[in-house]
Design an enzyme around this catalytic site. Structure first.
Site, PDB file in Angstrom:
ATOM      1  N   ASP A   1       0.868  -1.195   0.000  1.00  9.55           N
ATOM      2  CA  ASP A   1       0.000   0.000   0.000  1.00  9.55           C
ATOM      3  C   ASP A   1       0.899   1.238   0.000  1.00  9.55           C
ATOM      4  O   ASP A   1       2.114   1.138   0.190  1.00  9.55           O
ATOM      5  CB  ASP A   1      -0.913  -0.005   1.238  1.00  9.55           C
ATOM      6  CG  ASP A   1      -1.910   1.152   1.250  1.00  9.55           C
ATOM      7  OD1 ASP A   1      -2.269   1.656   0.164  1.00  9.55           O
ATOM      8  OD2 ASP A   1      -2.332   1.560   2.348  1.00  9.55           O
ATOM      9  N   SER A   2       0.265   2.395  -0.181  1.00  8.24           N
ATOM     10  CA  SER A   2       1.026   3.641  -0.084  1.00  8.24           C
ATOM     11  C   SER A   2       1.444   3.903   1.355  1.00  8.24           C
ATOM     12  O   SER A   2       2.411   4.616   1.603  1.00  8.24           O
ATOM     13  CB  SER A   2       0.153   4.802  -0.551  1.00  8.24           C
ATOM     14  OG  SER A   2      -1.061   4.805   0.180  1.00  8.24           O
TER      15      SER A   2
ATOM     16  N   CYS B   1      -4.532  -1.318  -2.061  1.00  7.35           N
ATOM     17  CA  CYS B   1      -4.726   0.124  -2.257  1.00  7.35           C
ATOM     18  C   CYS B   1      -5.672   0.309  -3.435  1.00  7.35           C
ATOM     19  O   CYS B   1      -5.343  -0.078  -4.560  1.00  7.35           O
ATOM     20  CB  CYS B   1      -3.369   0.767  -2.551  1.00  7.35           C
ATOM     21  SG  CYS B   1      -3.479   2.511  -2.943  1.00  7.35           S
ATOM     22  N   ASN B   2      -6.830   0.876  -3.161  1.00  7.98           N
ATOM     23  CA  ASN B   2      -7.802   1.115  -4.245  1.00  7.98           C
ATOM     24  C   ASN B   2      -7.279   2.141  -5.246  1.00  7.98           C
ATOM     25  O   ASN B   2      -7.491   2.012  -6.448  1.00  7.98           O
ATOM     26  CB  ASN B   2      -9.116   1.657  -3.667  1.00  7.98           C
ATOM     27  CG  ASN B   2      -9.836   0.662  -2.797  1.00  7.98           C
ATOM     28  OD1 ASN B   2     -10.762   0.009  -3.244  1.00  7.98           O
ATOM     29  ND2 ASN B   2      -9.427   0.516  -1.549  1.00  7.98           N
ATOM     30  N   THR B   3      -6.598   3.150  -4.723  1.00 12.80           N
ATOM     31  CA  THR B   3      -6.120   4.239  -5.576  1.00 12.80           C
ATOM     32  C   THR B   3      -5.173   3.694  -6.643  1.00 12.80           C
ATOM     33  O   THR B   3      -5.223   4.108  -7.802  1.00 12.80           O
ATOM     34  CB  THR B   3      -5.405   5.300  -4.704  1.00 12.80           C
ATOM     35  OG1 THR B   3      -6.227   5.570  -3.574  1.00 12.80           O
ATOM     36  CG2 THR B   3      -5.145   6.573  -5.474  1.00 12.80           C
TER      37      THR B   3
ATOM     38  N   TYR C   1      -1.169   8.565  -2.167  1.00 14.85           N
ATOM     39  CA  TYR C   1      -1.272   8.337  -3.607  1.00 14.85           C
ATOM     40  C   TYR C   1      -2.421   9.142  -4.222  1.00 14.85           C
ATOM     41  O   TYR C   1      -2.420   9.403  -5.427  1.00 14.85           O
ATOM     42  CB  TYR C   1      -1.504   6.846  -3.881  1.00 14.85           C
ATOM     43  CG  TYR C   1      -0.240   6.001  -3.942  1.00 14.85           C
ATOM     44  CD1 TYR C   1       1.023   6.565  -3.835  1.00 14.85           C
ATOM     45  CD2 TYR C   1      -0.334   4.623  -4.132  1.00 14.85           C
ATOM     46  CE1 TYR C   1       2.164   5.777  -3.899  1.00 14.85           C
ATOM     47  CE2 TYR C   1       0.802   3.827  -4.206  1.00 14.85           C
ATOM     48  CZ  TYR C   1       2.046   4.404  -4.085  1.00 14.85           C
ATOM     49  OH  TYR C   1       3.160   3.628  -4.167  1.00 14.85           O
ATOM     50  N   GLY C   2      -3.408   9.491  -3.395  1.00 13.59           N
ATOM     51  CA  GLY C   2      -4.563  10.233  -3.901  1.00 13.59           C
ATOM     52  C   GLY C   2      -4.194  11.554  -4.580  1.00 13.59           C
ATOM     53  O   GLY C   2      -4.963  12.094  -5.360  1.00 13.59           O
TER      54      GLY C   2
ATOM     55  N   CYS D   1     -11.097   2.796   0.420  1.00 12.53           N
ATOM     56  CA  CYS D   1      -9.680   3.080   0.653  1.00 12.53           C
ATOM     57  C   CYS D   1      -9.333   2.195   1.838  1.00 12.53           C
ATOM     58  O   CYS D   1     -10.064   2.180   2.849  1.00 12.53           O
ATOM     59  CB  CYS D   1      -9.476   4.555   0.993  1.00 12.53           C
ATOM     60  SG  CYS D   1      -7.836   4.914   1.681  1.00 12.53           S
ATOM     61  N   THR D   2      -8.246   1.446   1.715  1.00  9.86           N
ATOM     62  CA  THR D   2      -7.944   0.454   2.752  1.00  9.86           C
ATOM     63  C   THR D   2      -7.611   1.093   4.100  1.00  9.86           C
ATOM     64  O   THR D   2      -7.626   0.412   5.129  1.00  9.86           O
ATOM     65  CB  THR D   2      -6.783  -0.448   2.294  1.00  9.86           C
ATOM     66  OG1 THR D   2      -5.684   0.386   1.867  1.00  9.86           O
ATOM     67  CG2 THR D   2      -7.212  -1.347   1.147  1.00  9.86           C
ATOM     68  N   HIS D   3      -7.322   2.378   4.107  1.00 13.96           N
ATOM     69  CA  HIS D   3      -7.068   3.062   5.385  1.00 13.96           C
ATOM     70  C   HIS D   3      -8.329   3.164   6.250  1.00 13.96           C
ATOM     71  O   HIS D   3      -8.241   3.220   7.469  1.00 13.96           O
ATOM     72  CB  HIS D   3      -6.569   4.487   5.137  1.00 13.96           C
ATOM     73  CG  HIS D   3      -5.118   4.577   4.793  1.00 13.96           C
ATOM     74  ND1 HIS D   3      -4.621   4.162   3.584  1.00 13.96           N
ATOM     75  CD2 HIS D   3      -4.055   5.045   5.511  1.00 13.96           C
ATOM     76  CE1 HIS D   3      -3.309   4.380   3.559  1.00 13.96           C
ATOM     77  NE2 HIS D   3      -2.950   4.913   4.710  1.00 13.96           N
TER      78      HIS D   3
HETATM   79  N1  DGL Z   1      -4.895   3.037   1.064  1.00 12.48           N
HETATM   80  C1  DGL Z   1      -5.032   3.680  -0.194  1.00 12.48           C
HETATM   81  C2  DGL Z   1      -6.306   3.199  -0.900  1.00 12.48           C
HETATM   82  O1  DGL Z   1      -6.826   2.145  -0.624  1.00 12.48           O
HETATM   83  C3  DGL Z   1      -5.006   5.169  -0.312  1.00 12.48           C
HETATM   84  C4  DGL Z   1      -4.305   6.147   0.492  1.00 12.48           C
HETATM   85  C5  DGL Z   1      -3.537   7.166  -0.364  1.00 12.48           C
HETATM   86  O2  DGL Z   1      -4.098   8.178  -0.825  1.00 12.48           O
HETATM   87  O3  DGL Z   1      -2.354   6.903  -0.559  1.00 12.48           O
HETATM   88  O4  DGL Z   1      -6.801   3.858  -1.788  1.00 12.48           O
END
Ligand code: DGL
Length: 289
Positions: free
Chosen positions: A27-28, A91-93, A59-60, A205-207
């Site tokens: 992930d990021s 990470c969805n992004t 990453y967003g 978003c996995t966060h």
């Molecule tokens: N955890 C990341 C996701 O699932 C995103 C966080 C980021 O913006 O880096 O999209």
């Protein structure tokens, strides 16, 4: 556009070696820990390495071209270092954009994390669902494609949160995060019209599942929250095939690799150990822009 639900189906017949497999969860930042936890539960026989591109977080904020480039470069380095049998892009992004490029570049299987729009559409009773994600994920053609394919009969509110991933990171690092700050990010998900209300929110978003208990508490009303991590863990397990025979390396000594490591606090080390990640390693990879 090809839309596959768990973004890993191209490898449905992957044959894995009958030795302890290595899974790289990427992930990021720290959000992928929510996927790691479910994966560890599903596959105690696997050696799991966690990697966070914290030098690139969040990453967003990256453009699509920058993000593809960044993930390919970091992945090159991580694969050479860890030799995984399977990589989870937690990470969805990144997953909603980079999976085709990753699969074209590397031969190992990749499992992605994409907005759970189909389960949300199947769960809603009111027909109003919200997708809570990063600005990058909500802007993706891939996300629009999922909505057209699976939720055409729903009213879908896309909420691109600029702050929630950072708040989740701060909370895990032991910093104070106010309820009001969480609520401000969540509020646009709660839509009410003609006495009909949003009843499902997909945590895309996995966060975000890191803050789930607090989100439930501050939410204006009760909704179903969809965290795709258990479904991703099932998919990984399916791809790995039957569990490897023992002996396995000891649980709890798995490494967490960071590309910056600048913000690793004492509370974060304790939190990582709680996920079975007791070694913190730095693979320096500054973001050049
Ligand atoms: N955890 C990341 C996701 O699932 C995103 C966080 C980021 O913006 O880096 O999209």
């Amino acid at each position: 556009m090809r839309v596959d639900l768990l973004a890993g189906t191209a490898y449905g017949a992957a044959v894995m070696p009958r030795r302890q497999p290595t899974i790289l969860v990427f992930d990021s930042g720290l959000g992928g820990l929510t996927v790691l936890a479910e994966t560890t539960r599903a596959r105690p026989d696997a050696r799991i390495v966690y990697a966070a591109d914290d030098a690139g977080f969040p990453y967003g904020r990256l453009s699509e071209a920058e993000l593809v480039d960044r993930v390919l470069q970091v992945m090159e380095r991580l694969i050479a270092r860890c030799h995984p049998d399977l990589v989870v892009i937690a990470c969805n992004t990144a997953s909603t954009l980079v999976l085709p490029a990753l699969r074209a570049r590397f031969t190992i299987p990749f499992v992605g994390t994409i907005p759970a729009i189909k389960p949300a559409a199947e769960t809603t009773r009111s027909g109003l669902i919200s997708v809570l994600a990063t600005p990058g994920t909500v802007a993706r053609d891939y996300t629009r494609g999922l909505i057209e394919a699976y939720a055409a009969r729903c009213e879908v509110t896309l909420v691109g949160s600029t702050g929630l991933a950072g708040l989740a990171e701060a909370a895990l690092k032991g910093e104070t995060v106010d309820d009001a700050a969480i609520l401000a990010e969540l509020e646009p998900c709660f839509v009410e019209r003609d006495s009909v209300r949003t009843d499902v929110i997909t945590l895309s978003c996995t966060h975000y599942p890191l803050l789930l208990e607090r989100m439930r508490r501050v939410a204006p009303w009760s909704v179903s929250w969809i965290d795709p991590a258990p479904a991703i863990a099932r998919r990984i397990s399916q791809l790995l095939g039957p569990a490897a025979p023992p002996p396995f390396s000891a649980a709890g000594d798995a490494p967490a690799i960071f590309t910056s490591g600048a913000c690793i606090s004492g509370p974060l080390r304790i939190a990582l150990a709680g996920y079975g990640l007791s070694q913190v390693l730095i693979e320096p990879f500054p973001l050049m822009n």
